[in-house]
Design a protein around this motif. Sequence first.
Motif, short mmCIF file in Angstrom:
data_model
loop_
_atom_site.label_atom_id
_atom_site.label_comp_id
_atom_site.label_asym_id
_atom_site.label_seq_id
_atom_site.Cartn_x
_atom_site.Cartn_y
_atom_site.Cartn_z
N LYS A 109 2.72 15.15 -10.29
CA LYS A 109 2.75 16.73 -10.18
C LYS A 109 1.78 17.20 -11.23
N ALA A 110 1.74 16.72 -12.08
CA ALA A 110 1.03 17.31 -13.27
C ALA A 110 -0.41 16.90 -13.11
N GLY A 111 -0.62 15.77 -12.24
CA GLY A 111 -2.30 15.43 -11.93
C GLY A 111 -2.58 14.39 -13.02
N GLN A 112 -1.35 13.82 -13.77
CA GLN A 112 -1.54 12.66 -14.71
C GLN A 112 -1.41 11.37 -13.92
N PHE A 113 -2.38 10.97 -13.11
CA PHE A 113 -2.17 9.97 -12.02
C PHE A 113 -2.04 8.69 -13.03
N ASP A 114 -3.00 8.34 -14.05
CA ASP A 114 -3.07 7.15 -14.57
C ASP A 114 -1.61 6.93 -15.37
N GLN A 115 -0.86 8.01 -15.86
CA GLN A 115 0.36 7.87 -16.32
C GLN A 115 1.52 7.41 -15.36
N ALA A 116 1.14 8.25 -14.14
CA ALA A 116 2.12 8.15 -12.99
C ALA A 116 2.15 6.55 -12.62
N VAL A 117 0.95 6.01 -12.46
CA VAL A 117 0.87 4.59 -12.12
C VAL A 117 1.56 3.57 -13.06
N ARG A 167 14.28 -3.34 -1.02
CA ARG A 167 13.27 -2.83 -0.04
C ARG A 167 12.93 -1.50 -0.11
N GLU A 168 14.00 -0.78 0.03
CA GLU A 168 14.01 0.82 -0.01
C GLU A 168 13.42 1.44 -1.26
N GLU A 169 13.97 0.81 -2.55
CA GLU A 169 13.39 0.99 -3.92
C GLU A 169 11.81 0.79 -4.03
N VAL A 170 11.66 -0.41 -3.65
CA VAL A 170 10.25 -0.90 -4.18
C VAL A 170 9.26 -0.12 -3.15
N SER A 171 9.66 -0.25 -1.94
CA SER A 171 8.63 0.63 -0.93
C SER A 171 8.35 2.03 -1.29
N THR A 172 9.23 2.49 -1.65
CA THR A 172 9.28 3.98 -2.12
C THR A 172 8.34 4.24 -3.42
N ILE A 173 8.54 3.37 -4.40
CA ILE A 173 7.88 3.33 -5.41
C ILE A 173 6.45 2.98 -5.54
N LEU A 174 5.94 1.90 -4.56
CA LEU A 174 4.86 1.57 -4.31
C LEU A 174 4.11 2.65 -3.44
N ALA A 175 4.65 3.23 -2.49
CA ALA A 175 4.14 4.44 -1.57
C ALA A 175 3.61 5.41 -2.76
N ASN A 176 4.40 5.87 -3.83
CA ASN A 176 4.03 7.08 -4.79
C ASN A 176 2.83 6.21 -5.69
N ARG A 177 2.94 4.99 -5.93
CA ARG A 177 1.87 4.56 -6.70
C ARG A 177 0.63 4.30 -6.09
N SER A 178 0.52 4.20 -4.64
CA SER A 178 -0.30 4.26 -3.96
C SER A 178 -1.34 5.42 -4.01
N ALA A 179 -0.52 6.73 -3.82
CA ALA A 179 -1.05 7.79 -3.92
C ALA A 179 -1.54 8.21 -5.32
N SER A 180 -0.80 7.58 -6.33
CA SER A 180 -1.22 7.74 -7.78
C SER A 180 -2.78 7.20 -7.90
N PHE A 181 -2.79 5.70 -7.40
CA PHE A 181 -3.92 4.97 -7.59
C PHE A 181 -5.16 5.89 -6.73
#
Length: 240
Positions: free
Chosen positions: A122-130, A153-167
């Motif tokens: 949310k703060a635009g710190q995408f590298d730190q979010a990754v 499955r639910e935990e990892v999929s949610t986290i990877l979806a967020n990491r995809s947005a950060s990448f």
Amino acid sequence: MSHSHSHAPGEDHSHSHGPQPPPQQQQRPMPAPPDPVIQALIDAQYVPVDLKVDGSIVRCGPHNAVVCKECNLDFVRLSQLATILTQNPNIIVPPPSTPNMVNKNLSAMVNKIKEEGNQNFKAGQFDQAVIRYTVAANGAQSRAPWEPNGVLREEVSTILANRSASFAGCQDYISALADAEAVVEMRKNWPKAYLRKAKALRGLVQLEEALDALAIGLSFEPENKVPSELLCSLLPSDHV
């Protein structure tokens, strides 16, 4: 060393002198003998397997493979369990008898680290979010094999979806696409997975593939405005 002394009348002599023999250790009860019928069935089905153990990794002996097609052997789960038990000597062994038991402390830790990644995003710190999402994903993947697969499955999929947005925020669209495709494999009917994939593909200027991903996502949730808006932005002007 010996010494002598006396006690007054009525005084308890509540202590002893000299070295005391060690207290007798309580003997463990002997296990009951195995049921002869069950033992006979086990013996009849027992097939020796030639294997190698390298630390906590179990491999096929003749071919040195964790998954051996030639011998039709798969030691992946056994190696995972051995690794968990080796790295966590205090873990409950054998696995708990309570069905669908979930490590709530691990869940809290994973959620806390994921929320830290959300704040970075949310703060635009995408590298730190990754970084935070990666730590959270690794934590989630350390769940014991007997915990419900749905939780992992639910935990990892949610986290990877967020990491995809950060990448994608870091303009690393290849990594964003890799995470999105992993999420699609885990949750094939989740619209957000296809939205993440479409955005990564748009970043790679693969617009046709992005449109296909959005169309699949919208088929699961036609009223979702976010994929619809992205779809309209990708369509040529004569299709709008």
